[in-house]
Design a protein around this motif. Structure first.
Motif, mmCIF file in Angstrom:
data_model
loop_
_atom_site.group_PDB
_atom_site.id
_atom_site.type_symbol
_atom_site.label_atom_id
_atom_site.label_comp_id
_atom_site.label_asym_id
_atom_site.label_seq_id
_atom_site.Cartn_x
_atom_site.Cartn_y
_atom_site.Cartn_z
ATOM 1 N N GLY A 1 -7.121 13.547 -3.260
ATOM 2 C CA GLY A 1 -7.479 12.645 -2.176
ATOM 3 C C GLY A 1 -8.191 11.421 -2.718
ATOM 4 O O GLY A 1 -8.497 11.341 -3.905
ATOM 5 N N VAL A 2 -8.431 10.493 -1.842
ATOM 6 C CA VAL A 2 -9.143 9.280 -2.210
ATOM 7 C C VAL A 2 -10.446 9.233 -1.408
ATOM 8 O O VAL A 2 -10.457 9.533 -0.220
ATOM 9 N N CYS A 3 -11.526 8.853 -2.083
ATOM 10 C CA CYS A 3 -12.834 8.733 -1.432
ATOM 11 C C CYS A 3 -12.890 7.436 -0.647
ATOM 12 O O CYS A 3 -12.501 6.377 -1.144
ATOM 13 N N ILE A 4 -13.407 7.541 0.566
ATOM 14 C CA ILE A 4 -13.530 6.387 1.464
ATOM 15 C C ILE A 4 -14.964 6.299 1.958
ATOM 16 O O ILE A 4 -15.554 7.300 2.345
ATOM 17 N N VAL A 5 -15.501 5.081 1.922
ATOM 18 C CA VAL A 5 -16.778 4.776 2.565
ATOM 19 C C VAL A 5 -16.490 3.591 3.470
ATOM 20 O O VAL A 5 -15.898 2.600 3.038
ATOM 21 N N GLN A 6 -16.874 3.701 4.738
ATOM 22 C CA GLN A 6 -16.614 2.596 5.644
ATOM 23 C C GLN A 6 -17.750 2.430 6.637
ATOM 24 O O GLN A 6 -18.496 3.365 6.903
ATOM 25 N N GLY A 7 -17.845 1.212 7.118
ATOM 26 C CA GLY A 7 -18.847 0.878 8.108
ATOM 27 C C GLY A 7 -18.288 -0.182 9.032
ATOM 28 O O GLY A 7 -17.242 -0.772 8.770
ATOM 29 N N TYR A 8 -19.025 -0.441 10.094
ATOM 30 C CA TYR A 8 -18.533 -1.317 11.151
ATOM 31 C C TYR A 8 -19.402 -2.547 11.285
ATOM 32 O O TYR A 8 -20.602 -2.456 11.478
ATOM 33 N N ARG B 1 -13.993 -3.500 10.832
ATOM 34 C CA ARG B 1 -14.425 -2.486 9.876
ATOM 35 C C ARG B 1 -14.285 -3.005 8.443
ATOM 36 O O ARG B 1 -13.355 -3.741 8.129
ATOM 37 N N VAL B 2 -15.206 -2.574 7.580
ATOM 38 C CA VAL B 2 -15.061 -2.792 6.145
ATOM 39 C C VAL B 2 -14.971 -1.412 5.506
ATOM 40 O O VAL B 2 -15.706 -0.496 5.880
ATOM 41 N N ARG B 3 -14.050 -1.279 4.545
ATOM 42 C CA ARG B 3 -13.787 0.022 3.935
ATOM 43 C C ARG B 3 -13.622 -0.113 2.429
ATOM 44 O O ARG B 3 -12.928 -1.014 1.959
ATOM 45 N N ARG B 4 -14.290 0.792 1.717
ATOM 46 C CA ARG B 4 -14.011 0.961 0.284
ATOM 47 C C ARG B 4 -13.139 2.195 0.172
ATOM 48 O O ARG B 4 -13.497 3.281 0.613
ATOM 49 N N MET B 5 -11.975 2.026 -0.399
ATOM 50 C CA MET B 5 -11.022 3.115 -0.564
ATOM 51 C C MET B 5 -10.733 3.213 -2.049
ATOM 52 O O MET B 5 -10.003 2.389 -2.592
ATOM 53 N N VAL C 1 -10.817 -5.130 4.918
ATOM 54 C CA VAL C 1 -11.435 -5.488 6.191
ATOM 55 C C VAL C 1 -10.337 -5.352 7.230
ATOM 56 O O VAL C 1 -9.193 -5.786 7.013
ATOM 57 N N ALA C 2 -10.683 -4.732 8.353
ATOM 58 C CA ALA C 2 -9.690 -4.527 9.401
ATOM 59 C C ALA C 2 -10.266 -4.911 10.757
ATOM 60 O O ALA C 2 -11.451 -4.718 11.014
ATOM 61 N N TRP C 3 -9.404 -5.461 11.603
ATOM 62 C CA TRP C 3 -9.707 -5.690 13.010
ATOM 63 C C TRP C 3 -8.778 -4.789 13.805
ATOM 64 O O TRP C 3 -7.576 -4.693 13.514
ATOM 65 N N LYS C 4 -9.331 -4.096 14.802
ATOM 66 C CA LYS C 4 -8.528 -3.275 15.700
ATOM 67 C C LYS C 4 -8.836 -3.686 17.129
ATOM 68 O O LYS C 4 -9.990 -3.885 17.487
ATOM 69 N N GLY C 5 -7.790 -3.799 17.923
ATOM 70 C CA GLY C 5 -7.943 -4.167 19.322
ATOM 71 C C GLY C 5 -8.154 -2.946 20.201
ATOM 72 O O GLY C 5 -8.283 -1.817 19.724
ATOM 73 N N LEU D 1 -20.050 -4.417 2.878
ATOM 74 C CA LEU D 1 -20.458 -3.024 3.069
ATOM 75 C C LEU D 1 -21.966 -2.864 2.896
ATOM 76 O O LEU D 1 -22.604 -2.083 3.600
ATOM 77 N N ALA D 2 -22.538 -3.651 2.013
ATOM 78 C CA ALA D 2 -23.990 -3.585 1.770
ATOM 79 C C ALA D 2 -24.798 -4.042 2.986
ATOM 80 O O ALA D 2 -25.973 -3.691 3.103
ATOM 81 N N THR D 3 -24.191 -4.798 3.897
ATOM 82 C CA THR D 3 -24.912 -5.242 5.093
ATOM 83 C C THR D 3 -25.055 -4.119 6.129
ATOM 84 O O THR D 3 -25.794 -4.266 7.094
ATOM 85 N N ILE D 4 -24.338 -3.020 5.913
ATOM 86 C CA ILE D 4 -24.342 -1.903 6.860
ATOM 87 C C ILE D 4 -25.223 -0.792 6.300
ATOM 88 O O ILE D 4 -25.033 -0.356 5.169
ATOM 89 N N SER D 5 -26.178 -0.350 7.077
ATOM 90 C CA SER D 5 -27.081 0.719 6.651
ATOM 91 C C SER D 5 -26.277 1.946 6.237
ATOM 92 O O SER D 5 -25.317 2.322 6.920
ATOM 93 N N PRO D 6 -26.660 2.591 5.135
ATOM 94 C CA PRO D 6 -25.988 3.839 4.741
ATOM 95 C C PRO D 6 -26.014 4.893 5.852
ATOM 96 O O PRO D 6 -25.123 5.731 5.923
ATOM 97 N N LEU D 7 -26.993 4.819 6.739
ATOM 98 C CA LEU D 7 -27.065 5.763 7.852
ATOM 99 C C LEU D 7 -25.958 5.530 8.873
ATOM 100 O O LEU D 7 -25.661 6.409 9.685
#
Length: 158
Positions: free
Chosen positions: A22-29, A39-43, A49-53, A76-82
């Motif tokens: 599998g691939v590790c993913i970290v994402q935040g909004y 959303r921003v995602r590290r895959m 970066v994605a926009w969803k309607g 991604l750094a602008t989004i709290s790890p929490l």
């Protein structure tokens, strides 16, 4: 505008026998409301970066763009790890479809979601034995909502 057509299900732990690589993913909004999600995602080592309607049944508009690692990491750094999601994604082919199975970590450890993308809204799909209750329309299982909450209120398939 590209359209994402997907169904989402809780998955039973039996799926783990199919989760080999599998691939590790970290994402935040960066933004979310009732109509839009950014959303921003590290895959792995790549960033997106994605926009969803707004969801309309199993469909929603989606635009995703790969960005330079420096830009993705800064966003991604602008989004709290929490308020981030950590998961490992496995791709499992079953009866002509590829299922994306997410094994969540951190505050959502134990949650396993399986998604299948479809070509048409009415497309038939054979559900593997390890698929449980459908949660496509259950707002609590949207990743943007999961990023902001702990697992306590969720049902986890056995």
């Amino acid at each position: 505008m590209p359209i994402e057509i997907e169904r989402k299900f809780l998955a039973h732990r039996a799926v783990l026998e199919h989760c080999r690589t599998g691939v590790c993913i970290v994402q935040g909004y960066l933004f979310t409301d009732c109509d839009n999600t950014v959303r921003v995602r590290r895959m792995g080592e790549r960033y997106f970066v994605a926009w969803k309607g707004k969801r309309r049944g199993v469909c929603r508009e989606e635009v995703e763009q790969e960005v330079e690692p420096e830009i993705g990491a800064a966003l991604l750094a602008t989004i709290s790890p929490l308020n981030r999601i950590e998961k490992t994604r496995h791709r499992i082919p079953v009866h002509g479809h590829v299922w994306e199975v997410d094994l969540f970590a951190g505050k959502l450890d134990g949650l396993i979601l399986a998604e299948v993308e479809l070509g048409r809204e009415d497309e038939a799909v054979v559900l593997p034995a390890w698929v449980g209750r459908e949660v496509t329309m259950d707002e609590r299982y949207r990743n943007s909502r999961l990023a902001a909450r702990a697992l306590g209120f969720l049902t986890v398939a056995a």
